[in-house]
Design an enzyme around this catalytic site. Structure first.
Site, PDB file in Angstrom:
ATOM      1  CE1 TYR A   1      35.809  51.913  38.057  1.00  0.00           C
ATOM      2  CE2 TYR A   1      33.798  52.564  39.309  1.00  0.00           C
ATOM      3  CZ  TYR A   1      34.577  51.364  38.811  1.00  0.00           C
ATOM      4  OH  TYR A   1      34.100  50.345  38.888  1.00  0.00           O
TER       5      TYR A   1
ATOM      6  CG  ASP B   1      33.730  47.809  41.114  1.00  0.00           C
ATOM      7  OD1 ASP B   1      33.023  47.814  42.306  1.00  0.00           O
ATOM      8  OD2 ASP B   1      33.273  47.699  40.080  1.00  0.00           O
TER       9      ASP B   1
ATOM     10  CG  ASP C   1      31.616  42.648  43.313  1.00  0.00           C
ATOM     11  OD1 ASP C   1      31.534  43.463  44.290  1.00  0.00           O
ATOM     12  OD2 ASP C   1      30.333  42.461  42.639  1.00  0.00           O
TER      13      ASP C   1
ATOM     14  CG  ASP D   1      45.906  38.628  34.146  1.00  0.00           C
ATOM     15  OD1 ASP D   1      46.798  39.315  34.929  1.00  0.00           O
ATOM     16  OD2 ASP D   1      46.456  38.149  33.204  1.00  0.00           O
TER      17      ASP D   1
ATOM     18  CE  LYS E   1      47.027  42.414  31.884  1.00  0.00           C
ATOM     19  NZ  LYS E   1      47.114  40.975  31.844  1.00  0.00           N
TER      20      LYS E   1
END
Ligand code: ATP
Length: 333
Positions: A124, A228, A232, A204, A171
């Site tokens: 971002y 983010d 959700d 993941d 990750k």
């Protein structure tokens, strides 16, 4: 003296849910004064500025902003007004609590996850360039300073709230330097909090585990993009975006907003669910030291959700924003 806060009304369902929430705050005797501003796409069309100067000035004075969703018009100089606000005021800690509510039936029970999302860097940061017409680069930025402060905040929260575990989501198996740095800092800081269990998960695997066994998660701390996406996902566990509030905290400023966007598909229909924004306002009341008012509002919401008579369509009901708001106000009385 009455505390003054700044309110941004935003676009889409923003104005509807703002009116409902302010009415509920008044009914709960939150004892606040508001400086209210129209911001976003509609304001730009009307007066030529997405966020009027007065609105910035107000926030810089009050330092507390209740912000409803804003649509960022394409091609008006900002990648995202939300990202701009977070960076401009260094609102580095995005805190998103996803809790199951007994009245909202989902396949997942007893979810109680608080996500600490780093809010100012990662992909971002907006460092992108076209190398040639068929090649784009986007740079991921992870720094020690920004990682340390969000990770420390997550541990501090865990201690204060009597939480048991903080999980670092990353990750680092692929992005060995950037995510590796974030994970290494996480374990360095975890040593200062021996009473809290610290563990880490690859993003993941986290997504899969959140669906298979969400109860294992307590506090999560993660980078901007992963935060983010998994927030959700967490909203899906508890009944949808209409139920996920958030705070964006920095050293000097605090901004409270629902995680959802401006939902243009339902704007103006009177069926928006104001709960996520109302719970964001409750996080604001906690921040202002008005925990008792926040608790009363939360109890009223729980009672109305349990009654189930005026749930909005996103929660499977046929209710309207106004009926739901009136029911909450009735419970407060
Ligand atoms: P953004 O990119 O600004 O985050 P988005 O494209 O992710 O926005 P949202 O505006 O968050 O989308 O909406 C996603 C879906 O969820 C839409 O179908 C919308 O109607 C629904 N939704 C979002 N918020 C609410 C709400 N408060 N009440 C009811 N439905 C909602």
């Amino acid at each position: 003296m009455k505390q003054t806060i700044t309110v941004f009304k935003g676009d889409g369902i923003g104005p509807e849910i703002t009116d409902a929430v302010l009415e509920i705050l008044d009914a709960a005797k939150a004892d606040l004064d508001y400086e209210i501003f129209n911001v976003g796409e509609a304001e730009y069309e009307a007066h030529g500025a997405l966020i009027p100067d007065d609105a910035f000035t107000s926030f810089e004075k009050t330092r507390v902003l209740l912000k409803s969703p804003i649509t960022t018009p394409v091609g008006k100089g900002f990648r995202s007004l939300n990202v701009m606000m977070r960076k401009k005021y260094d609102l580095y800690a995005n805190i998103r609590p996803a809790r199951s509510n007994a009245a909202i039936k989902t396949p997942f029970e007893n979810v109680d996850i608080v996500i600490f999302r780093e809010n100012t860097e990662d992909l971002y940061a907006g460092v992108e360039e076209m190398i040639d017409k068929d090649t784009a680069h986007s740079i991921k930025i992870i720094t020690r300073a920004c990682s340390e402060r969000i990770i420390r905040d997550a541990f501090e929260y865990a201690v204060k709230q009597g939480r048991k575990t903080v999980t670092c989501v990353h990750k680092a198996n692929i992005m060995k330097l950037s995510d590796g740095l974030f994970r290494d800092i996480f374990y360095e800081i975890s040593k200062e909090y021996p009473q809290i269990e610290a563990n880490d998960k690859i993003v993941d695997n986290t997504a899969m585990q959140m669906v298979m066994n969400p109860q294992q998660f307590d506090v999560i701390v993660t980078e901007n993009l992963y935060g983010d996406i998994i927030s959700d996902l967490s909203s899906g566990l508890i009944g949808g975006l209409g139920l996920l509030p958030s705070s964006n905290l920095g050293k000097d400023f605090a901004m409270f907003e629902a995680v959802h966007g401006s939902a243009p598909d339902i704007a103006g229909k009177g069926i928006a669910n104001p709960t996520a924004f109302l719970w964001s306002a409750c996080m604001m009341l906690d921040h202002l030291g008005k925990q008792e008012v926040a608790a009363r509002i939360r109890r009223a919401v729980d009672a109305v959700l349990a009654d189930g008579n005026c749930l909005t369509p996103d929660l499977g009901g046929h209710g309207t924003t106004a009926a739901y708001k009136d029911a909450i106000i009735a419970k407060l009385a």
